[in-house]
Motif scaffolding. Structure first.
Motif, short mmCIF file in Angstrom:
data_model
loop_
_atom_site.label_atom_id
_atom_site.label_comp_id
_atom_site.label_asym_id
_atom_site.label_seq_id
_atom_site.Cartn_x
_atom_site.Cartn_y
_atom_site.Cartn_z
N ALA B 324 0.84 -1.21 0.00
CA ALA B 324 0.00 0.00 0.00
C ALA B 324 0.87 1.25 0.00
CB ALA B 324 -0.93 -0.01 1.22
N THR B 325 2.01 1.18 0.70
CA THR B 325 2.95 2.31 0.72
C THR B 325 3.49 2.57 -0.68
OG1 THR B 325 3.60 1.69 2.96
CG2 THR B 325 5.07 3.19 1.78
N ALA B 326 3.91 1.50 -1.35
CA ALA B 326 4.46 1.65 -2.70
C ALA B 326 3.39 2.21 -3.64
CB ALA B 326 4.95 0.29 -3.21
N ASN B 327 2.16 1.77 -3.45
CA ASN B 327 1.05 2.26 -4.27
C ASN B 327 0.81 3.75 -4.01
OD1 ASN B 327 -1.13 1.96 -6.09
ND2 ASN B 327 -2.56 1.83 -4.37
N ALA B 328 0.88 4.13 -2.74
CA ALA B 328 0.68 5.54 -2.37
C ALA B 328 1.80 6.41 -2.97
CB ALA B 328 0.65 5.67 -0.85
N GLN B 329 3.03 5.89 -2.91
CA GLN B 329 4.17 6.64 -3.48
C GLN B 329 3.95 6.86 -4.98
OE1 GLN B 329 7.26 3.92 -2.25
NE2 GLN B 329 8.00 5.31 -0.63
N LYS B 330 3.40 5.83 -5.61
CA LYS B 330 3.19 5.89 -7.07
C LYS B 330 2.07 6.88 -7.42
CE LYS B 330 1.97 2.79 -10.80
NZ LYS B 330 1.37 1.48 -11.04
N SER B 339 0.30 10.06 6.09
CA SER B 339 -0.66 9.01 6.45
C SER B 339 -1.93 9.11 5.58
CB SER B 339 -1.02 9.10 7.93
OG SER B 339 -1.55 10.38 8.22
N GLY B 340 -2.29 10.33 5.21
CA GLY B 340 -3.46 10.50 4.34
C GLY B 340 -3.21 9.89 2.98
N GLN B 341 -1.99 10.07 2.47
CA GLN B 341 -1.64 9.47 1.17
C GLN B 341 -1.58 7.94 1.29
OE1 GLN B 341 1.93 11.78 0.67
NE2 GLN B 341 0.93 13.25 -0.72
N MET B 342 -1.13 7.47 2.46
CA MET B 342 -1.10 6.02 2.71
C MET B 342 -2.52 5.45 2.62
SD MET B 342 0.74 3.35 3.66
CE MET B 342 0.53 1.76 4.44
N ARG B 343 -3.47 6.19 3.20
CA ARG B 343 -4.87 5.77 3.13
C ARG B 343 -5.32 5.61 1.68
NH1 ARG B 343 -10.04 6.58 2.42
NH2 ARG B 343 -9.35 8.04 0.83
N ASP B 344 -4.92 6.59 0.85
CA ASP B 344 -5.27 6.52 -0.58
C ASP B 344 -4.64 5.28 -1.22
OD1 ASP B 344 -6.50 8.91 -0.11
OD2 ASP B 344 -4.91 10.14 -1.02
N GLY B 345 -3.41 5.01 -0.80
CA GLY B 345 -2.70 3.83 -1.34
C GLY B 345 -3.43 2.54 -0.98
N MET B 346 -3.98 2.51 0.24
CA MET B 346 -4.71 1.30 0.67
C MET B 346 -6.03 1.19 -0.08
SD MET B 346 -3.98 1.51 4.77
CE MET B 346 -4.69 -0.06 5.25
N GLU B 347 -6.65 2.33 -0.32
CA GLU B 347 -7.99 2.31 -0.92
C GLU B 347 -7.95 1.93 -2.41
OE1 GLU B 347 -11.40 4.70 0.83
OE2 GLU B 347 -10.87 5.85 -0.96
N SER B 348 -6.79 1.99 -3.00
CA SER B 348 -6.71 1.59 -4.41
C SER B 348 -5.70 0.45 -4.58
CB SER B 348 -6.30 2.79 -5.27
OG SER B 348 -5.09 3.33 -4.78
N LEU B 349 -5.54 -0.32 -3.52
CA LEU B 349 -4.55 -1.42 -3.55
C LEU B 349 -5.04 -2.57 -4.43
CD1 LEU B 349 -1.87 -2.55 -2.35
CD2 LEU B 349 -3.25 -3.57 -0.54
N LYS B 350 -4.13 -3.01 -5.29
CA LYS B 350 -4.43 -4.18 -6.11
C LYS B 350 -3.21 -5.08 -6.10
CE LYS B 350 -7.81 -1.87 -8.97
NZ LYS B 350 -8.13 -1.06 -7.79
N ILE B 351 -3.40 -6.30 -5.66
CA ILE B 351 -2.30 -7.27 -5.67
C ILE B 351 -2.78 -8.50 -6.42
CG2 ILE B 351 -0.73 -8.67 -4.27
CD1 ILE B 351 -1.13 -6.70 -1.97
N ASP B 352 -2.19 -8.72 -7.60
CA ASP B 352 -2.62 -9.90 -8.38
C ASP B 352 -1.61 -11.04 -8.18
OD1 ASP B 352 -0.46 -9.10 -9.85
OD2 ASP B 352 -1.63 -8.34 -11.55
N ASN B 353 -1.91 -12.15 -8.79
CA ASN B 353 -1.06 -13.33 -8.61
C ASN B 353 0.36 -13.10 -9.11
OD1 ASN B 353 -2.95 -14.89 -7.30
ND2 ASN B 353 -3.85 -15.62 -9.24
N ALA B 354 0.48 -12.31 -10.19
CA ALA B 354 1.82 -12.04 -10.73
C ALA B 354 2.65 -11.27 -9.69
CB ALA B 354 1.69 -11.23 -12.02
N ARG B 355 2.00 -10.31 -9.04
CA ARG B 355 2.70 -9.52 -8.02
C ARG B 355 3.07 -10.40 -6.81
NH1 ARG B 355 6.44 -6.08 -6.93
NH2 ARG B 355 6.19 -5.06 -4.92
#
Lengths: 333, 430
Positions: B324-330, B339-355
Motif C-alpha cells: 500500500a505504501t508503494a502504491n501511495a508513493q506511485k 498518512s493521508g496518502q497512505m490511506r489513498d494507497g490502501m484504498e486503491s490497492l491491487k495485488i494480483d497473482n503475478a505480483r
C-alpha cells in the motif's frame, strides 16, 4: 434412573474434581497466610514459575538463553535432551527452596513488623518481578507439560454407567477426566502429608507456633526467618503441584498465573488459615458453580461460573465473615 | 571574524540542507503485545511484522529507497494501554495494525479524526468493510463473518450440501470478538436449516468443564470455535478428552496457530481452522527472510517461529502495508508519503497473482482488490488442518468465497447503524 438426574450427578462429580483443582492453588495461599499473615498475591505467578522451571529442566532448555545470546552473540537454546521427570521435579524443588531463601534474605527480612498492607504490596511487586523473571529465564512461548500423568475421559466409567439410565432414553455414560482423578488423589496425599508434617515434626510444630502467635514463638527461640524460608518453600512445592496439574490441561504459559483468580472465592469461603478449609471451600465452589451453570446458566446466557463463584463465597461471608474454617479474630481492648 | 564566518557557513549549510527534501523513514508503529496472557500469540505476529520490514530494508534498501522503521509499544492486549500507545506514537505514523478487536474499536474515531489509516486484518469491526462509512478503516482480505461463512461452506461440502437438522455449536470467547459471528451463523442457519447452539466461555478460559460437559450431552455434529489465547488450548484438550472427532472441530483463524494445538499432543491430529493466508515456510520470501534477516542476526525473535501461523500473519500484514505504501508513493508521485496518502494507497490497492509471485508469495493468499466502497477485500478463505505427527498445518482447500448474499446485507445494516449513531454521512465513491 432418568438421564436428567444422571447428568446432574455427572455435573456434581465434575464440580468436585474442578474444586480440587481450585483447592490446590488455594493451599499455597493458606500456608503462607497462616505462618506469616501475608496474603501472597504472587502465588499464581509462583505456580507459573515452578511449572516453567520444571519444563525447562525436562526439555534441557538453557536458562536465560535469549539474554546470553543477545549479550554474547551466541545461538544456544538447549544443552541436551533434559532430565527425566523425577529428577526435574527434584531440581525444580531445589530452585523453589533457593528462591524462598533469596526472597527471605533480600526482601522479607526487611519487612518484619510491617503492616499487612505493606506486606501485601510487596507480594504484588514480587508477582510482577517473577512474571518478567520467568519470561527472561525460560521464554514466553507456550510449553507442553507432560509428567506422564494419564488424561482424557475414563472409558471404564463411561461403559460402567451407560446402563444406569432407563431403557429407551439417550444417555452416553458418565464422564470424568482421569487427570482430575489423579489431581484429587495427589491433593489428598498433599493434605495428609502437610497435616502429618505440622502435627508430628518439630519444624511443623514450630510452624504452628508461629501461626498462633509470632511474639510467643520468638520468645521460645523459634527463628521467624527460618520458618519463613520453610513456609515459602512449602508453598513453592504446592505451587509446583498446582502448576503441573493446570499446566497439563492448558500448556505452560502466562495464563497459568491467572489460576489464582479461581482460588480467591475458595479462600473467602474456606477461610485464609485452614488447610481443610481450602479443600472443603474448593469443593463447595466447584460443585456450586457447576450446578448453577448446569441448571440456571442457560437462562442467563451461559458463562456464569466466574462471577457465581464470588456470589457464593460472599453469601457464605454474610453468615461467617472469617470463612467456614477461618479463625474468628477477637481483639480485646 | 572567525565566529562570523562560522555562523555564515552554518546558516548556508542549513539552507542547503532544507532546500532539498530528504525522505524521512517510513514509520509503521507496532502496538504489539509480547507480555500478558496473550503474549505468546502477540510475539509471533510482531516478529513476522518486524522481520518483513527488516527484509525490505536489508534486501531492497527500504520501499523505493526509503527506509522503514517499526517502533514498538507494548499494549499487553489491554485496550487502555493500546490507546495510550496510539497517542504516543501517532506522530509521523503511516498506519496502525493493532491485532486487537478492543483496541481497534477504540481507535476507529481517533484515526478518522487524525487522518491515519487503520488496518484490522481479519479482526476488529466487521462492517468496516463498508468504505463509504468507514473512510479510514480497512479489514481486507477477510473478516470474521467471511470466516464463519467459509466454515459453514466447508461443513456443507463435507455433508454433501445437506445441513438440514445438523447440530452445530459455536464455542466462543465471551467478548465482543467472540460474539461477532453469532448473527452471521444465525442467518446462515435460517438458510441451510441447521440447528445452532451457543456456548460462551469467559476470559481467560482456563476452566471449561461445564461447557464441555454440555457439548458432550448435546452431541453436536460440528463445533466451531472463536477463541483466543489459553481458551483455545484448553478447548482443544477438552475436545480430545471427550473423544470428539477433531476433523469436525473447526476454529476461526485466531484459533488456528501451533500454540493452540501443540499442548494437546498427538490427540489434536485432524483439528481444522479457517485461514486467509498460506501456512508453513515453503515460499521463496522465507528464504530471503532467513538469508537477510535471521542469518544476519537482525530477526526480531530468535528465528525459531518463522513459518508458524501467526508469524506468517504478521509478515502478511507487513507485506500488505508495504504494498500500500508503494502504491501511495506511485499515485502521489512522492517517496515521502503522509498518512493521508497512505490511506489513498490502501484504498486503491491491487495485488494480483503475478505480483504475489514477484514478492515470493505465490499462492500465499488470494488476489486483493480494494476500492472506495469495499474496504474488506475479496473475503476469501481456505481451510487448514493440523498434522500432529509432522507438527505442521496443511491447506486442505483452495481459497473460497464467503456467502455474499448473507454477508453483504449484514455489513450494510451494521455500518448504516454505525453511521446513524455517529451522525456520519456516507461518502460518495463515484
Amino acid at each position: 434412573m432418568s438421564p436428567l438426574f444422571l447428568n446432574a450427578l455427572e455435573v456434581i462429580v465434575n464440580g468436585l474434581m474442578a474444586g480440587i483443582m481450585y483447592s490446590l492453588v488455594a493451599l499455597g495461599f493458606v500456608l503462607i497466610f497462616k505462618a506469616s499473615g501475608i496474603f501472597n498475591y504472587a502465588q499464581g505467578v509462583t505456580a507459573l514459575f515452578a511449572a516453567l522451571t520444571l519444563v525447562g529442566f525436562q526439555t534441557g532448555q538453557v536458562p536465560f538463553a535469549h539474554l546470553i545470546n543477545t549479550i554474547f552473540g551466541t545461538k544456544i537454546h538447549h544443552w541436551g535432551d533434559g532430565f527425566n521427570t523425577i529428577l526435574a521435579i527434584i531440581l525444580t524443588m531445589l530452585v523453589m527452596i533457593l528462591f524462598a531463601w533469596l526472597l527471605e534474605k533480600i526482601v522479607l527480612k526487611h519487612m518484619v513488623n510491617q503492616a499487612p498492607i505493606i506486606l501485601f504490596m510487596t507480594t504484588i511487586g514480587l508477582a510482577y518481578f517473577m512474571e518478567g523473571f520467568g519470561d527472561l529465564m525460560w521464554g514466553a512461548d507456550i510449553k507442553t507439560m507432560d509428567v506422564g500423568l494419564p488424561s482424557g475421559g475414563s472409558l471404564w466409567l463411561e461403559d460402567f454407567t451407560k446402563g444406569w439410565a432407563a431403557s429407551g432414553t439417550e444417555y452416553y455414560g458418565m464422564y470424568i477426566d482421569v487427570l482430575d482423578v489423579w489431581a484429587a488423589g495427589i491433593a489428598i496425599l498433599l493434605v495428609v502429608a502437610l497435616t502429618l508434617f505440622s502435627q508430628y515434626t518439630k519444624t511443623g510444630r514450630a510452624l504452628r507456633a508461629v501461626a498462633d502467635d509470632h511474639q510467643a514463638a520468638l520468645t521460645v527461640g523459634i527463628s521467624l526467618r527460618t520458618i519463613w524460608i520453610i513456609v515459602w518453600s512449602l508453598s513453592g512445592f504446592v505451587a509446583l503441584v498446582a502448576g503441573i496439574m493446570w499446566g497439563s490441561k492448558s500448556g505452560v504459559q502466562f495464563s497459568l498465573s491467572l489460576i489464582a483468580l479461581k482460588a480467591l472465592p475458595v479462600l473467602i469461603l474456606g477461610g485464609f488459615t485452614s488447610i481443610p478449609g481450602a479443600i472443603i471451600g474448593g469443593l463447595i465452589i466447584g460443585v456450586g458453580e457447576k450446578l448453577f451453570e448446569y441448571s440456571v446458566g442457560g437462562l442467563l446466557g451461559g458463562a456464569t461460573e466466574n462471577w457465581f463463584a464470588y456470589v457464593l463465597a460472599l453469601a457464605f461471608l454474610m453468615f461467617r465473615p472469617q470463612g467456614l474454617f477461618g479463625e474468628k479474630i477477637i481483639e480485646r481492648v | 571574524m572567525k565566529f562570523k564566518h562560522f555562523s555564515a557557513a552554518f546558516v548556508a549549510a542549513t539552507i542547503l540542507a532544507t532546500s532539498f527534501p530528504v525522505a524521512a523513514d517510513l514509520t509503521y508503529p507496532m502496538l504489539s503485545y509480547r507480555t500478558g496472557p496473550y503474549g505468546p500469540n502477540g510475539t509471533e505476529f510482531a516478529d513476522g511484522y518486524a522481520d518483513y520490514f527488516t527484509l525490505l530494508n536489508e534486501r531492497d534498501g527500504g520501499i523505493n529507497g526509503v527506509k522503514t522503521i517499526t517502533p514498538e509499544c507494548e499494549t499487553a492486549y489491554n485496550t487502555a494501554k493500546g490507546v495510550e500507545c496510539y497517542e504516543s506514537t501517532k506522530e509521523g505514523a503511516l498506519i496502525y495494525q493493532p491485532l486487537s478487536t478492543g483496541i481497534t474499536y477504540q481507535l476507529i474515531p481517533k484515526v478518522t479524526a487524525d487522518n491515519i489509516p487503520l488496518h484490522s486484518m481479519g479482526y476488529g469491526r466487521t462492517s468496516a468493510a463498508n468504505g463509504k462509512v468507514f473512510s479510514h478503516v480497512f479489514n481486507y482480505p477477510a473478516n470474521y463473518w467471511d470466516g464463519a461463512s467459509v466454515i459453514i461452506k466447508h461443513i456443507s461440502d463435507e455433508e454433501k450440501g445437506d445441513l438440514k437438522d445438523k447440530k452445530i455449536s459455536l464455542l466462543y470467547h465471551n467478548s465482543a470478538y467472540g460474539k461477532e459471528p453469532i448473527r452471521t451463523l444465525e442467518e446462515l442457519a435460517k438458510k441451510h436449516g441447521y440447528k445452532l447452539t451457543l456456548v460462551p466461555v469467559d476470559h481467560p478460559g482456563q476452566e471449561q468443564k461445564s461447557q464441555w460437559l454440555q457439548l458432550r450431552r448435546d452431541r453436536p455434529d460440528y463445533i466451531i470455535m472463536y477463541g483466543w489465547g489459553v481458551m483455545n488450548q484448553v478447548a482443544i484438550k477438552e475436545a480430545t478428552n471427550i473423544r470428539f472427532d477433531m476433523s469436525k472441530f473447526i476454529g476461526i483463524w485466531w484459533s488456528g496457530s501451533e500454540n493452540d494445538v501443540l499442548p494437546a499432543g498427538e490427540k489434536s491430529n485432524g483439528y481444522k481452522a479457517v485461514t486467509f493466508h498460506g501456512v508453513g515456510d515453503d515460499y521463496p520470501v522465507f528464504d530471503d527472510i532467513k538469508k537477510y534477516v535471521k542469518d544476519a542476526g537482525k530477526a526480531a525473535g530468535d528465528g525459531s517461529n518463522i513459518g508458524t501461523a501467526l508469524y506468517n500473519r504478521g509478515m502478511y500484514a507487513a507485506m500488505l502495508a508495504a504494498e500500500a505504501t508503494a502504491n501511495a508513493q506511485k499515485i502521489h508521485n512522492t517517496k515521502d508519503i503522509t498518512s493521508g496518502q497512505m490511506r489513498d494507497g490502501m484504498e486503491s490497492l491491487k495485488i494480483d497473482n503475478a505480483r504475489l509471485k514477484t514478492l515470493g508469495l505465490e499462492g500465499f493468499g488470494p488476489e486483493i482488490n480494494v476500492s472506495c466502497e469495499n474496504h474488506g477485500g475479496p473475503g476469501l478463505a481456505a481451510m487448514q488442518q493440523w498434522d500432529a505427527k509432522a507438527k505442521k498445518w496443511k491447506l486442505i482447500t483452495e481459497f473460497v468465497e464467503s456467502d455474499r448474499s448473507v454477508i453483504d446485507p449484514l455489513i450494510a445494516e451494521d455500518s448504516s447503524a454505525y453511521a446513524k449513531e455517529n451522525s456520519l454521512k456516507a461518502r460518495d465513491c463515484k
